[in-house]
Design a protein around this motif. Structure first.
Motif, PDB file in Angstrom:
ATOM      1  N   LYS B  35       0.794  -1.233   0.000  1.00  0.00           N
ATOM      2  CA  LYS B  35       0.000   0.000   0.000  1.00  0.00           C
ATOM      3  C   LYS B  35       0.823   1.277   0.000  1.00  0.00           C
ATOM      4  O   LYS B  35       1.965   1.308   0.465  1.00  0.00           O
ATOM      5  CB  LYS B  35      -0.917   0.031   1.236  1.00  0.00           C
ATOM      6  CG  LYS B  35      -1.862  -1.159   1.350  1.00  0.00           C
ATOM      7  CD  LYS B  35      -2.825  -1.256   0.194  1.00  0.00           C
ATOM      8  CE  LYS B  35      -3.926  -2.263   0.437  1.00  0.00           C
ATOM      9  NZ  LYS B  35      -4.149  -3.140  -0.727  1.00  0.00           N
ATOM     10  N   PHE B  36       0.164   2.337  -0.446  1.00  0.00           N
ATOM     11  CA  PHE B  36       0.729   3.688  -0.409  1.00  0.00           C
ATOM     12  C   PHE B  36       0.125   4.432   0.779  1.00  0.00           C
ATOM     13  O   PHE B  36      -1.094   4.493   0.927  1.00  0.00           O
ATOM     14  CB  PHE B  36       0.374   4.409  -1.708  1.00  0.00           C
ATOM     15  CG  PHE B  36       0.602   5.900  -1.668  1.00  0.00           C
ATOM     16  CD1 PHE B  36       1.886   6.425  -1.534  1.00  0.00           C
ATOM     17  CD2 PHE B  36      -0.463   6.787  -1.780  1.00  0.00           C
ATOM     18  CE1 PHE B  36       2.093   7.808  -1.509  1.00  0.00           C
ATOM     19  CE2 PHE B  36      -0.258   8.170  -1.766  1.00  0.00           C
ATOM     20  CZ  PHE B  36       1.019   8.677  -1.631  1.00  0.00           C
ATOM     21  N   GLY B  37       1.002   5.010   1.615  1.00  0.00           N
ATOM     22  CA  GLY B  37       0.483   5.786   2.729  1.00  0.00           C
ATOM     23  C   GLY B  37       1.105   7.166   2.855  1.00  0.00           C
ATOM     24  O   GLY B  37       0.500   8.067   3.404  1.00  0.00           O
ATOM     25  N   GLY B  39       4.568   7.945   0.836  1.00  0.00           N
ATOM     26  CA  GLY B  39       5.520   8.193  -0.246  1.00  0.00           C
ATOM     27  C   GLY B  39       6.880   8.693   0.205  1.00  0.00           C
ATOM     28  O   GLY B  39       7.736   9.010  -0.613  1.00  0.00           O
ATOM     29  N   LEU B  42       7.799   7.267   5.717  1.00  0.00           N
ATOM     30  CA  LEU B  42       7.377   7.714   7.047  1.00  0.00           C
ATOM     31  C   LEU B  42       6.325   6.813   7.691  1.00  0.00           C
ATOM     32  O   LEU B  42       6.059   6.936   8.879  1.00  0.00           O
ATOM     33  CB  LEU B  42       6.796   9.136   6.957  1.00  0.00           C
ATOM     34  CG  LEU B  42       7.756  10.230   6.471  1.00  0.00           C
ATOM     35  CD1 LEU B  42       6.976  11.484   6.096  1.00  0.00           C
ATOM     36  CD2 LEU B  42       8.790  10.540   7.541  1.00  0.00           C
ATOM     37  N   CYS B  43       5.693   5.924   6.919  1.00  0.00           N
ATOM     38  CA  CYS B  43       4.538   5.209   7.482  1.00  0.00           C
ATOM     39  C   CYS B  43       4.622   3.690   7.416  1.00  0.00           C
ATOM     40  O   CYS B  43       3.901   3.002   8.118  1.00  0.00           O
ATOM     41  CB  CYS B  43       3.243   5.672   6.824  1.00  0.00           C
ATOM     42  SG  CYS B  43       2.948   4.957   5.191  1.00  0.00           S
ATOM     43  N   GLY B  44       5.440   3.158   6.539  1.00  0.00           N
ATOM     44  CA  GLY B  44       5.596   1.710   6.478  1.00  0.00           C
ATOM     45  C   GLY B  44       4.517   0.940   5.730  1.00  0.00           C
ATOM     46  O   GLY B  44       4.606  -0.288   5.612  1.00  0.00           O
ATOM     47  N   SER B  45       3.509   1.607   5.193  1.00  0.00           N
ATOM     48  CA  SER B  45       2.437   0.897   4.487  1.00  0.00           C
ATOM     49  C   SER B  45       2.953   0.103   3.296  1.00  0.00           C
ATOM     50  O   SER B  45       2.359  -0.883   2.883  1.00  0.00           O
ATOM     51  CB  SER B  45       1.394   1.882   3.956  1.00  0.00           C
ATOM     52  OG  SER B  45       0.802   2.589   4.990  1.00  0.00           O
ATOM     53  N   ARG B  56      11.230   0.130   2.423  1.00  0.00           N
ATOM     54  CA  ARG B  56      10.061   0.918   2.035  1.00  0.00           C
ATOM     55  C   ARG B  56      10.059   1.045   0.521  1.00  0.00           C
ATOM     56  O   ARG B  56      10.957   1.694  -0.049  1.00  0.00           O
ATOM     57  CB  ARG B  56      10.111   2.307   2.672  1.00  0.00           C
ATOM     58  CG  ARG B  56      10.320   2.316   4.176  1.00  0.00           C
ATOM     59  CD  ARG B  56       9.180   1.688   4.958  1.00  0.00           C
ATOM     60  NE  ARG B  56       9.414   1.852   6.388  1.00  0.00           N
ATOM     61  CZ  ARG B  56       9.232   0.892   7.295  1.00  0.00           C
ATOM     62  NH1 ARG B  56       8.824  -0.311   6.930  1.00  0.00           N
ATOM     63  NH2 ARG B  56       9.431   1.150   8.570  1.00  0.00           N
ATOM     64  N   CYS B  58       8.294   2.744  -1.348  1.00  0.00           N
ATOM     65  CA  CYS B  58       8.005   4.077  -1.895  1.00  0.00           C
ATOM     66  C   CYS B  58       9.263   4.899  -2.113  1.00  0.00           C
ATOM     67  O   CYS B  58       9.230   5.888  -2.834  1.00  0.00           O
ATOM     68  CB  CYS B  58       7.027   4.827  -0.994  1.00  0.00           C
ATOM     69  SG  CYS B  58       7.684   5.257   0.635  1.00  0.00           S
TER      70      CYS B  58
HETATM   71  S1  FES Z   1       4.240   4.753   1.646  1.00  0.00           S
HETATM   72 FE1  FES Z   1       4.693   5.352   3.670  1.00  0.00          FE
HETATM   73  S2  FES Z   1       6.631   4.439   3.994  1.00  0.00           S
HETATM   74 FE2  FES Z   1       6.224   4.066   1.936  1.00  0.00          FE
END
Ligand code: FES
Ligand code: FES
Lengths: 772, 150
Positions: B35-37, B39, B42-45, B56, B58
């Motif tokens: 997933k994209f969270g 870019g 920062l979020c690990g999605s 990551r 992204c």
């Molecule tokens: S989309 Fe958040 S870390 Fe990659």
């Protein structure tokens, strides 16, 4: 082949309802902006039940028809329609589970099918306001019981015995006298020919025979798919020939595109086109903000292209919006009298004659939703037909808005609801789906519009910004004899109607005019405030600032009078009673009839006492630790929270333990209630510690998780204990769960920080305030 | 032309070598579990495993992945029965679920590296993964459960 699928003719009471309830989309109508809006859906009146809900007054009301919601295949597989949107509450499981319970279906042979947006067929689909279980527990039971009765009738006919002698048990109908049995699949074709029984004559199961309801043993239907990556969210929809779009929007709300140069963007590998997106003038409701779209073969190229755009904007009327100056404006307004929205006794005089007056002024900034899945939608528009795939909380409203925006009939619009990667109210507003529809129409191919995180933070429908000022007058014994609460905040209605300066009744009804305290002289006021950005619903809405202010004030009074905060709280709540709101002109009660959902201070007291007992109120804690307590009724549920904090000598804040007691009436799935409350503690901590969107020169100053942090696992409460009050009777109306956990968290936390450090936080976020 | 392996399958890319791996995986290959969270790492999605390391996607370009083995959530276990996945289901971890593929990949990478992490180590290793729904307590417990046998 599915059998019980005849689209329903509306039954029951052929009563036409005027929309007067406030859902996150019907505000357009309540404000009279959309002209007369009369609906032909039936309201189900249930004489056999102890309570009424506001369900029938929602747009398109309630449809109680098994043929709409249930189908049974010859192999016995039962398909149940989920007509609400799944964003993490478990509603896509719990509503079908209610049907399955009454139907006597075996859950392992049930499939859930997501409804597309069609409210004439399914009834209201707005998944907001914490009302899905509240409005649908009884209708879903009736749907299940109707289908069960039809199966029983079919079996009785087949065997030539009275229907009273047969009984559905676990996916079969049995005739115990003769030992005969027929599976649901074998009966489906005959059952479909049976007439739908009247609601009044339905026999519902005795709750003591429930297999599923109230047990919490059934996992979410999407659980497996979520863990394997197979679950499909809005962002995961892919269509042949689909293009990917990322949009640069006006940085100031209400701004406009002047000109753009897409030459550099077009040089990016994978970028195919740069084009204008139509925007609507401020206040733009749910319509797109406009801007410049970069169309590409994948999202990465579209983002890179978008970053390479050169755009000139006209910033418009909100170009001077500045959060520091605006806070001062709100504070000034809160210090002067405002529109009186509740008045009992004479607070003015009582404050003057009080032995002591305690004043608290509490500031809450804008919050952004930042659902983990940023807004995203796919549209495929061909001629006068449109198909949308989107993570929307408002499938019916989205359908209406797409039709209106494209100028095509609503019947020509199909809205497919995907899973939502979080919603929190953001996805009640379908601007992102409208953008996709406009682009697809122009390009003639399917288009996915993906918002970046920066787009999400900078162009949100933000939680309002507010100052709540409370003055409490005490007599010489320390008894509170006067209470004046002024609430100043731009209203959500400002997103729909220019010139709005007062809060709407539904905002005033969230913790202001519904104050439950037993105080002789009580006055609530709403001074004016104008909006300079898009304001929208955020999980639990105005309850967040109100609970923060009221529950902080209680602890401040306790401190000033040397009382225990919990005792103070109970004293202010006063005697067990139904709060009389007859002095309020327009007392909003979450759209619910007051008879079914009164403000019952006995229940409010009970959650305080329960959490105090289970959470060990008054227990001794290590040095640097402190306990805080708060209670709040919202979405007609009662919730009390105790937070334990630890603050070290550098001001670092941690939360070793949270205890929450919730009384949400009759409930369906305690396991999901628990997860909602655990999540609400995290969200409450995020808001209190970091939550803030600020403006300078009209522009949002934050953009991503670096400058707009949220709580991570290493700072999450170590444990959140949840205690659910068992409903006193099966006729206790169900009430909200998704939102009510949030409001009491922040004041409990703030009160705990005071207990630990002696520092009283009156402005959120906490940020670096503890470091000073 | 960049060549890499995703879930055991050879993939080629002759477009922009700087394209983030995330968009190659999602939009070009069609594996949408990642997933994209944010870019911005920062979020690990978007977490995937590249040669036994959680990365990551992204901020990892397709060319960074050249010649490497990438595993996404779809490739973690053929039946979705990796101990982490099983633990996640057993404890009903997800709410909306959107962050969970990234959480699971991060947890799987942690256990490859440290099969018996302490609670502190779990919290530290998982702190790059945001869950806006707030499933952290269960995430921590599920990683622990996966490490002790499901
Ligand atoms: S989309 Fe958040 S870390 Fe990659
Ligand atoms: S489950 Fe929703 S973001 Fe983690």
């Amino acid at each position: 082949m599915n059998i019980l699928t005849n689209p329903n003719k509306l039954r029951g009471f052929e009563k036409h309802i005027k929309v007067e309830n406030v859902s996150r989309r019907s505000i357009l109508k309540t404000l009279g902006l959309a002209g007369g809006f009369v609906l032909a859906a039936p309201v189900m009146i249930r004489p056999s039940f102890a309570y009424e809900t506001g369900a029938g007054k929602m747009p398109h009301g309630v449809v109680v028809d098994p043929r709409v919601f249930v189908s049974i295949a010859p192999d016995g597989i039962v398909t149940i329609v989920a007509h609400r949107s799944e964003m993490g509450t478990g509603v896509r499981t719990s509503l079908p589970l209610i049907v399955a319970e009454e139907l006597e279906a075996d859950w392992s042979r049930v499939r859930v099918q997501q409804a597309h947006g069609d409210e004439v067929k399914f009834g209201n689909q707005d998944t907001d306001g914490s009302r899905s279980t509240r409005h649908y527990l009884i209708p879903m039971r009736q749907i299940g019981a109707s289908a069960r009765t039809m199966l029983e009738q079919a079996a009785a006919k087949r065997w030539g015995v009275p229907a009273s002698e047969v009984k559905a048990v676990r996916h079969e109908v049995v005739h115990s006298a003769s030992g005969r049995k027929l599976g649901f699949g074998e009966l489906a074709a005959d059952a479909a020919k049976e007439s739908v029984p009247s609601i009044e004559g339905l026999k519902l199961k005795n709750p003591k025979d429930f297999r599923y309801l109230g047990k919490g043993e059934i996992g979410m239907v999407d659980l497996h798919d979520i863990t394997t990556g197979a679950a499909r969210y809005g962002a995961d929809v892919r269509l042949p020939g689909m293009k990917y779009a990322v949009i640069a929007r006006p940085p100031v709300t209400g701004g406009k595109l002047v000109s753009f140069d897409g030459a550099e963007a077009l040089k990016v590998s994978g970028v195919e086109k740069v084009m204008e997106v139509k925007g609507w003038p401020w206040p733009s409701k749910f319509q797109p903000l406009g801007g410049v779209a970069v169309i590409a073969r994948n999202t990465g190229a579209a983002i890179k292209g978008c970053n390479a755009l050169k755009v000139t904007w006209d910033d418009g009327a909100n170009a001077k919006y500045d959060s520091v100056a605006y806070r001062a404006e709100l504070e000034a307004a809160a210090r002067k009298p405002g529109l009186v929205v509740r008045k009992e006794g004479d607070a003015e005089t009582a404050l003057k004659s009080a032995d002591k007056v305690i004043v608290g002024e509490y500031y809450l900034p804008h919050f952004a939703h930042v659902s983990m899945e940023p807004p995203v939608a796919v549209a495929n528009v061909k001629g006068d037909k449109a198909e949308i795939w989107a993570p929307v909380q408002s499938p019916g409203g989205t359908r209406e808005d797409v039709a209106k925006t494209l100028g095509i009939p609503e019947e020509n619009v199909t809205v497919n609801v995907t899973l939502l990667g979080g919603g929190f109210g953001r996805k009640s507003k379908c601007d992102f789906a409208l953008e996709a529809a406009l682009l697809s129409k122009e390009l003639g191919v399917p288009v996915k519009v993906q918002w970046t995180r920066e787009d999400d933070v900078r162009h949100d429908f933000l939680h309002t910004v507010s100052v709540e000022r409370i003055e409490a007058g005490l007599d010489k014994n320390g008894k509170v004899i006067a209470w004046r609460h002024r609430s100043v905040a731009p209203s959500i209605a400002s997103t729909f109607a220019a010139g709005t300066v007062h809060q709407a009744p539904f905002e005033l009804g969230m913790g202001l005019i519904d104050n439950p305290f037993e105080i002789a002289n009580l006055q609530c006021e709403n001074p004016e405030a104008a909006a300079h950005t898009r304001i929208g619903w955020f999980r639990s809405v105005s309850n967040i600032p109100r609970a923060f202010a009221v529950q902080s004030m209680v602890a401040e009074i306790a401190q000033a009078t040397n009382r225990d905060p919990k005792d103070m709280l109970l004293e202010l709540i006063g005697s067990p009673r139904i709060v009389n709101l007859s002095s309020v002109k327009d007392p909003w009660n979450y759209g619910e009839p007051y008879d079914s959902y009164p403000i019952d201070t006995a229940r409010l007291r009970k959650v305080v006492e329960l959490v105090a007992d289970k959470g060990g109120w008054g227990r001794s804690v290590p040095k640097g630790h402190g306990l805080g307590i708060a209670v709040h009724r919202s979405f007609v549920s009662y919730i009390a929270t105790i937070v334990e904090v630890a603050v070290d000598d550098k001001g670092k804040l941690t939360v070793p333990r949270v205890d929450t007691a919730i009384d949400c009436g009759t409930y369906v799935n305690p396991e999901r209630i628990q997860s909602q409350i655990e999540g609400a503690a995290i969200m409450g901590l995020s808001l209190a510690k970091y939550g803030e969107v600020t403006f300078k020169d009209g522009k949002v100053q934050q953009g991503n998780f670096d400058d707009h942090p949220v709580i991570r696992i290493d700072e999450a409460p170590a444990v959140t204990n949840v205690y659910i009050v068992p409903p006193p009777s099966p006729d206790t109306p169900p009430s909200g769960v998704g939102e009510p956990g949030v409001p009491p968290f922040a004041p409990a936390l703030i009160n705990a920080i005071f207990a630990a450090t002696g520092k009283r936080i009156r402005a959120m976020p906490i940020g670096k305030q503890l470091e000073a | 032309m960049v060549k890499l392996k995703i879930n055991g399958q050879e993939q080629n890319w002759d477009g922009d070598p700087d394209l983030p791996l995330l968009w190659f995986i999602r939009d070009e290959i069609g594996l949408t579990g990642t997933k994209f969270g944010c870019g911005q790492a920062l979020c690990g999605s978007c977490t995937v495993i590249m040669d036994k390391q959680a990365v990551r996607a992204c901020v990892t370009s397709v060319s960074d992945a050249s010649g490497r083995e990438v595993t996404t959530i779809e490739g973690l276990h053929p039946a979705g029965d990796h101990p982490v996945q099983k633990a996640w289901r057993q404890l009903n971890v997800p709410q909306c679920g959107y962050c969970q593929a990234g959480q699971i990949m991060q947890a799987a990478a942690l256990l490859m590296d440290n099969p018996k992490p302490s609670h502190d180590q779990i919290r530290e290793a998982m702190s790059g993964n945001i869950c806006r729904c707030g499933c952290y307590q269960r995430i921590e417990n599920a990683v622990h459960l996966a490490s002790t046998g499901v």
